[in-house]
Design a protein around this motif. Sequence first.
Motif, PDB file in Angstrom:
ATOM      1  N   THR A 107     -25.746 -56.538  15.318  1.00 29.62           N
ATOM      2  CA  THR A 107     -24.828 -55.444  15.026  1.00 29.62           C
ATOM      3  C   THR A 107     -24.427 -55.461  13.558  1.00 29.62           C
ATOM      4  OG1 THR A 107     -23.922 -55.762  17.253  1.00 29.62           O
ATOM      5  CG2 THR A 107     -22.690 -54.320  15.751  1.00 29.62           C
ATOM      6  N   PRO A 108     -24.905 -54.498  12.750  1.00 28.15           N
ATOM      7  CA  PRO A 108     -24.439 -54.406  11.365  1.00 28.15           C
ATOM      8  C   PRO A 108     -23.101 -53.673  11.312  1.00 28.15           C
ATOM      9  CG  PRO A 108     -26.134 -52.767  11.778  1.00 28.15           C
ATOM     10  CD  PRO A 108     -25.956 -53.538  13.053  1.00 28.15           C
ATOM     11  N   ALA A 109     -22.334 -53.922  10.260  1.00 24.41           N
ATOM     12  CA  ALA A 109     -21.043 -53.257  10.109  1.00 24.41           C
ATOM     13  C   ALA A 109     -21.219 -51.793   9.713  1.00 24.41           C
ATOM     14  CB  ALA A 109     -20.185 -53.988   9.082  1.00 24.41           C
ATOM     15  N   PHE A 110     -22.091 -51.509   8.744  1.00 25.00           N
ATOM     16  CA  PHE A 110     -22.258 -50.143   8.247  1.00 25.00           C
ATOM     17  C   PHE A 110     -23.703 -49.672   8.236  1.00 25.00           C
ATOM     18  CE2 PHE A 110     -18.366 -51.727   6.242  1.00 25.00           C
ATOM     19  CZ  PHE A 110     -17.466 -50.779   6.706  1.00 25.00           C
ATOM     20  N   GLY A 111     -24.647 -50.578   8.071  1.00 28.04           N
ATOM     21  CA  GLY A 111     -26.058 -50.205   8.031  1.00 28.04           C
ATOM     22  C   GLY A 111     -26.560 -49.849   9.416  1.00 28.04           C
ATOM     23  N   SER A 112     -27.855 -49.578   9.491  1.00 21.36           N
ATOM     24  CA  SER A 112     -28.496 -49.263  10.763  1.00 21.36           C
ATOM     25  C   SER A 112     -29.660 -50.214  10.966  1.00 21.36           C
ATOM     26  CB  SER A 112     -29.034 -47.830  10.761  1.00 21.36           C
ATOM     27  OG  SER A 112     -28.013 -46.913  10.508  1.00 21.36           O
ATOM     28  N   VAL A 113     -29.768 -50.768  12.162  1.00 21.04           N
ATOM     29  CA  VAL A 113     -30.876 -51.656  12.472  1.00 21.04           C
ATOM     30  C   VAL A 113     -32.128 -50.821  12.667  1.00 21.04           C
ATOM     31  CG1 VAL A 113     -31.808 -53.280  14.162  1.00 21.04           C
ATOM     32  CG2 VAL A 113     -29.409 -53.413  13.507  1.00 21.04           C
ATOM     33  N   GLY A 114     -33.185 -51.222  11.958  1.00 17.98           N
ATOM     34  CA  GLY A 114     -34.480 -50.567  12.131  1.00 17.98           C
ATOM     35  C   GLY A 114     -35.269 -51.270  13.218  1.00 17.98           C
ATOM     36  N   THR A 115     -35.606 -52.537  12.985  1.00 16.50           N
ATOM     37  CA  THR A 115     -36.357 -53.310  13.972  1.00 16.50           C
ATOM     38  C   THR A 115     -35.759 -54.712  14.109  1.00 16.50           C
ATOM     39  OG1 THR A 115     -37.929 -54.153  12.342  1.00 16.50           O
ATOM     40  CG2 THR A 115     -38.533 -52.122  13.476  1.00 16.50           C
ATOM     41  N   VAL A 116     -35.906 -55.273  15.287  1.00 18.21           N
ATOM     42  CA  VAL A 116     -35.556 -56.664  15.553  1.00 18.21           C
ATOM     43  C   VAL A 116     -36.783 -57.281  16.215  1.00 18.21           C
ATOM     44  CG1 VAL A 116     -34.052 -58.256  16.810  1.00 18.21           C
ATOM     45  CG2 VAL A 116     -33.110 -56.146  15.862  1.00 18.21           C
ATOM     46  N   THR A 117     -37.357 -58.287  15.567  1.00 20.79           N
ATOM     47  CA  THR A 117     -38.549 -58.947  16.090  1.00 20.79           C
ATOM     48  C   THR A 117     -38.229 -60.412  16.309  1.00 20.79           C
ATOM     49  OG1 THR A 117     -39.886 -57.437  14.758  1.00 20.79           O
ATOM     50  CG2 THR A 117     -41.001 -59.356  15.677  1.00 20.79           C
ATOM     51  N   ARG A 118     -38.518 -60.911  17.520  1.00 20.05           N
ATOM     52  CA  ARG A 118     -38.225 -62.297  17.847  1.00 20.05           C
ATOM     53  C   ARG A 118     -39.483 -62.983  18.339  1.00 20.05           C
ATOM     54  NH1 ARG A 118     -37.707 -65.236  22.416  1.00 20.05           N
ATOM     55  NH2 ARG A 118     -37.896 -63.365  23.659  1.00 20.05           N
TER      56      ARG A 118
END
Length: 192
Positions: A107-118
């Motif tokens: 969870t970013p405060a102001f930005g936007s998550v594009g991708t999460v790779t695990r």
Amino acid sequence: MTVKQLLVSVLGAMAFAGSANAALLSSTTTGAGNVVTDYSTGSQVSFDLDLAQLSHTSLTYTVEAADLANPYLSFNALVRNLSGSALHGFALYLDGIAFGPANGSVTPAFGSVGTVTRTDGKLAITFSAPEYAELHIGNPVLEADKFDWQLATAGLAVGDRFVITSAVPEPGNLTLMLAGMGACAMLRRRRK
């Protein structure tokens, strides 16, 4: 019971309770001005990372008996971007331990998550809109509908060490990473 006996009993109980902490942060290696505050307890690894510079930070933890009571340690981190620079991506690398099967929240405060790779040993986050303030990995502030990540304790013994290293990819590396992911997606579509 005298006041002295009561005081000794309370101090003894506190010392015993303190020895049952979770993974013990035994060392950190940070860039100049970066600060780590560890909040690990019970079977949870938790820390705040203040990034004055967008450089890597390594945290070395020592496994204690309480960590092996469950197959997974709960993991969360609060990363503050104090550098004044845009954060386009963020990564965590694991050495000596692996991520568990369940994905947690990002969870970013102001930005936007594009991708999460695990993968077992890496968590890579890219932002579609840059983050300038802070990023929650897992649920460090106990928000509703947010979840911690898991670290698998299988194969670990008391006294073993594991390392969590944070890294901020440079924009050029981020572009290459996104191009590579795009190429993989095209190949995957072509095969179908």
